[in-house]
Every structure is written in structure tokens, then in C-alpha cells.
Design a protein around this motif. Structure first.
Motif, PDB file in Angstrom:
ATOM      1  N   ARG A   1       0.836  -1.213   0.000  1.00 60.82           N
ATOM      2  CA  ARG A   1       0.000   0.000   0.000  1.00 60.82           C
ATOM      3  C   ARG A   1       0.869   1.261   0.000  1.00 60.82           C
ATOM      4  O   ARG A   1       0.560   2.214  -0.702  1.00 60.82           O
ATOM      5  CB  ARG A   1      -0.926  -0.024   1.206  1.00 60.82           C
ATOM      6  CG  ARG A   1      -1.988   1.043   1.166  1.00 60.82           C
ATOM      7  CD  ARG A   1      -3.042   0.745   2.212  1.00 60.82           C
ATOM      8  NE  ARG A   1      -4.029   1.771   2.270  1.00 60.82           N
ATOM      9  CZ  ARG A   1      -5.207   1.714   1.680  1.00 60.82           C
ATOM     10  NH1 ARG A   1      -5.521   0.644   0.967  1.00 60.82           N
ATOM     11  NH2 ARG A   1      -6.064   2.694   1.796  1.00 60.82           N
ATOM     12  N   VAL A   2       1.947   1.249   0.773  1.00 61.74           N
ATOM     13  CA  VAL A   2       2.855   2.399   0.795  1.00 61.74           C
ATOM     14  C   VAL A   2       3.520   2.567  -0.558  1.00 61.74           C
ATOM     15  O   VAL A   2       3.663   3.694  -1.061  1.00 61.74           O
ATOM     16  CB  VAL A   2       3.897   2.240   1.922  1.00 61.74           C
ATOM     17  CG1 VAL A   2       5.028   3.229   1.767  1.00 61.74           C
ATOM     18  CG2 VAL A   2       3.235   2.398   3.279  1.00 61.74           C
ATOM     19  N   ASP A   3       3.918   1.471  -1.170  1.00 62.57           N
ATOM     20  CA  ASP A   3       4.526   1.556  -2.500  1.00 62.57           C
ATOM     21  C   ASP A   3       3.527   2.092  -3.526  1.00 62.57           C
ATOM     22  O   ASP A   3       3.907   2.796  -4.463  1.00 62.57           O
ATOM     23  CB  ASP A   3       5.053   0.195  -2.949  1.00 62.57           C
ATOM     24  CG  ASP A   3       6.299  -0.224  -2.194  1.00 62.57           C
ATOM     25  OD1 ASP A   3       6.949   0.656  -1.589  1.00 62.57           O
ATOM     26  OD2 ASP A   3       6.627  -1.438  -2.202  1.00 62.57           O
ATOM     27  N   ALA A   4       2.250   1.765  -3.356  1.00 64.53           N
ATOM     28  CA  ALA A   4       1.226   2.265  -4.283  1.00 64.53           C
ATOM     29  C   ALA A   4       1.002   3.764  -4.107  1.00 64.53           C
ATOM     30  O   ALA A   4       0.486   4.420  -5.004  1.00 64.53           O
ATOM     31  CB  ALA A   4      -0.075   1.505  -4.086  1.00 64.53           C
ATOM     32  N   LEU A   5       1.368   4.305  -2.957  1.00 65.85           N
ATOM     33  CA  LEU A   5       1.193   5.737  -2.696  1.00 65.85           C
ATOM     34  C   LEU A   5       2.462   6.540  -2.931  1.00 65.85           C
ATOM     35  O   LEU A   5       2.535   7.697  -2.525  1.00 65.85           O
ATOM     36  CB  LEU A   5       0.724   5.940  -1.250  1.00 65.85           C
ATOM     37  CG  LEU A   5      -0.703   5.502  -0.969  1.00 65.85           C
ATOM     38  CD1 LEU A   5      -0.997   5.594   0.513  1.00 65.85           C
ATOM     39  CD2 LEU A   5      -1.675   6.328  -1.769  1.00 65.85           C
ATOM     40  N   ASN A   6       3.443   5.977  -3.575  1.00 64.97           N
ATOM     41  CA  ASN A   6       4.679   6.685  -3.876  1.00 64.97           C
ATOM     42  C   ASN A   6       4.355   7.909  -4.733  1.00 64.97           C
ATOM     43  O   ASN A   6       3.691   7.783  -5.765  1.00 64.97           O
ATOM     44  CB  ASN A   6       5.642   5.753  -4.621  1.00 64.97           C
ATOM     45  CG  ASN A   6       7.010   6.352  -4.809  1.00 64.97           C
ATOM     46  OD1 ASN A   6       7.239   7.524  -4.541  1.00 64.97           O
ATOM     47  ND2 ASN A   6       7.922   5.520  -5.274  1.00 64.97           N
ATOM     48  N   PRO A   7       4.805   9.108  -4.350  1.00 62.55           N
ATOM     49  CA  PRO A   7       4.447  10.322  -5.101  1.00 62.55           C
ATOM     50  C   PRO A   7       4.904  10.301  -6.566  1.00 62.55           C
ATOM     51  O   PRO A   7       4.312  10.967  -7.407  1.00 62.55           O
ATOM     52  CB  PRO A   7       5.167  11.441  -4.342  1.00 62.55           C
ATOM     53  CG  PRO A   7       5.466  10.895  -3.009  1.00 62.55           C
ATOM     54  CD  PRO A   7       5.575   9.419  -3.156  1.00 62.55           C
TER      55      PRO A   7
ATOM     56  N   VAL B   1       1.906   7.091  -8.383  1.00 61.88           N
ATOM     57  CA  VAL B   1       0.738   6.793  -7.562  1.00 61.88           C
ATOM     58  C   VAL B   1      -0.198   5.871  -8.327  1.00 61.88           C
ATOM     59  O   VAL B   1      -0.432   6.053  -9.527  1.00 61.88           O
ATOM     60  CB  VAL B   1      -0.005   8.095  -7.182  1.00 61.88           C
ATOM     61  CG1 VAL B   1      -1.272   7.798  -6.415  1.00 61.88           C
ATOM     62  CG2 VAL B   1       0.893   8.993  -6.371  1.00 61.88           C
ATOM     63  N   ASP B   2      -0.737   4.897  -7.618  1.00 60.01           N
ATOM     64  CA  ASP B   2      -1.744   4.020  -8.206  1.00 60.01           C
ATOM     65  C   ASP B   2      -3.052   4.800  -8.314  1.00 60.01           C
ATOM     66  O   ASP B   2      -3.584   5.255  -7.314  1.00 60.01           O
ATOM     67  CB  ASP B   2      -1.923   2.789  -7.316  1.00 60.01           C
ATOM     68  CG  ASP B   2      -2.923   1.797  -7.860  1.00 60.01           C
ATOM     69  OD1 ASP B   2      -3.155   1.809  -9.083  1.00 60.01           O
ATOM     70  OD2 ASP B   2      -3.479   1.009  -7.062  1.00 60.01           O
TER      71      ASP B   2
ATOM     72  N   LEU C   1      -6.107   3.504  -6.109  1.00 59.93           N
ATOM     73  CA  LEU C   1      -5.952   3.744  -4.681  1.00 59.93           C
ATOM     74  C   LEU C   1      -6.107   5.225  -4.365  1.00 59.93           C
ATOM     75  O   LEU C   1      -6.745   5.593  -3.375  1.00 59.93           O
ATOM     76  CB  LEU C   1      -4.590   3.239  -4.198  1.00 59.93           C
ATOM     77  CG  LEU C   1      -4.307   3.389  -2.705  1.00 59.93           C
ATOM     78  CD1 LEU C   1      -5.339   2.637  -1.877  1.00 59.93           C
ATOM     79  CD2 LEU C   1      -2.916   2.928  -2.373  1.00 59.93           C
ATOM     80  N   ALA C   2      -5.565   6.089  -5.225  1.00 59.99           N
ATOM     81  CA  ALA C   2      -5.711   7.524  -5.016  1.00 59.99           C
ATOM     82  C   ALA C   2      -7.178   7.921  -5.087  1.00 59.99           C
ATOM     83  O   ALA C   2      -7.666   8.711  -4.261  1.00 59.99           O
ATOM     84  CB  ALA C   2      -4.902   8.287  -6.051  1.00 59.99           C
TER      85      ALA C   2
ATOM     86  N   LEU D   1      -8.934   6.810  -1.855  1.00 60.56           N
ATOM     87  CA  LEU D   1      -8.591   7.640  -0.706  1.00 60.56           C
ATOM     88  C   LEU D   1      -9.230   9.025  -0.796  1.00 60.56           C
ATOM     89  O   LEU D   1      -9.721   9.555   0.209  1.00 60.56           O
ATOM     90  CB  LEU D   1      -7.073   7.762  -0.581  1.00 60.56           C
ATOM     91  CG  LEU D   1      -6.341   6.488  -0.178  1.00 60.56           C
ATOM     92  CD1 LEU D   1      -4.831   6.706  -0.204  1.00 60.56           C
ATOM     93  CD2 LEU D   1      -6.781   6.016   1.183  1.00 60.56           C
TER      94      LEU D   1
END
Length: 103
Positions: A68-74, A77-78, A81-82, A85
Motif C-alpha cells: 500500500r505504501v509503494d502504491a502511494l509513492n508520489p 501513484v496508483d 488507490l488515489a 482515498l
């Protein structure tokens, strides 16, 4: 009088081995019945098995969080998931929505 002296000599000479035997039996008792003894081994193995299961669950949860953290990499971004959120933060997500995965 000679019999008493022989008896006293016998008792004094048996005192050392008797103490040694008592110490040996005490240590043997702790080996079997002590907190780290043979009988506690089964309990320790059950605790180890439970700890291994908990470790496996924790590692799985950690892997999910890392994903999940990797998917939120600036930088990359996935988008799904964005979107999820943002909609959750804005309060426009409904409890009856169904998410259909594309793959």
C-alpha cells in the motif's frame, strides 16, 4: 567405648557422600521438574509454535502495508488507490458501492 568411636567414625565418613548424593538428587529433580526442565519443554514448544504463527501473520500484514505504501509513492501513484482515498476523505463513498477489479 570402642564401638562408639567406630560408629562416630562411620557417620563422619558417610557424611560427605550423603551430602553429595543429596545435591545430585536435587539437581536431577530440577532437570526434570524445574522451570527449564524436561517437563517444561512441551510448553515451550507450544509457545514457539504460537509465536511462529503470530510472526507469519505479522509479516503478511507488513507485506500488505508495504504494498500500500509503494502504491502511494508520489512519483508513481496508483490511480485506483488515489481515487479511493480521495473519495473516502471527501465523504462521497457509499457503503453499498461495489468495487469491480479489472484484472
Amino acid at each position: 567405648m570402642a564401638h562408639i568411636a567406630k560408629l562416630r567414625l562411620l557417620l563422619v565418613s558417610a557424611f560427605g557422600p550423603a551430602i553429595a548424593l543429596l545435591l545430585l538428587l536435587t539437581f536431577a529433580g530440577y532437570v526434570v521438574l524445574g522451570s527449564n526442565g524436561v517437563l517444561a519443554w512441551g510448553d515451550y514448544s507450544r509457545q514457539l509454535h504460537g509465536a511462529k504463527l503470530e510472526l507469519k501473520k505479522t509479516e503478511q500484514a507488513r507485506a500488505e502495508l508495504r504494498n500500500r505504501v509503494d502504491a502511494l509513492n508520489p512519483r508513481r501513484v496508483d490511480p485506483d488507490l488515489a481515487d479511493e482515498l480521495v473519495r473516502r476523505q471527501l465523504g462521497v463513498i457509499h457503503h453499498d458501492e461495489v468495487i469491480v477489479p479489472l484484472n
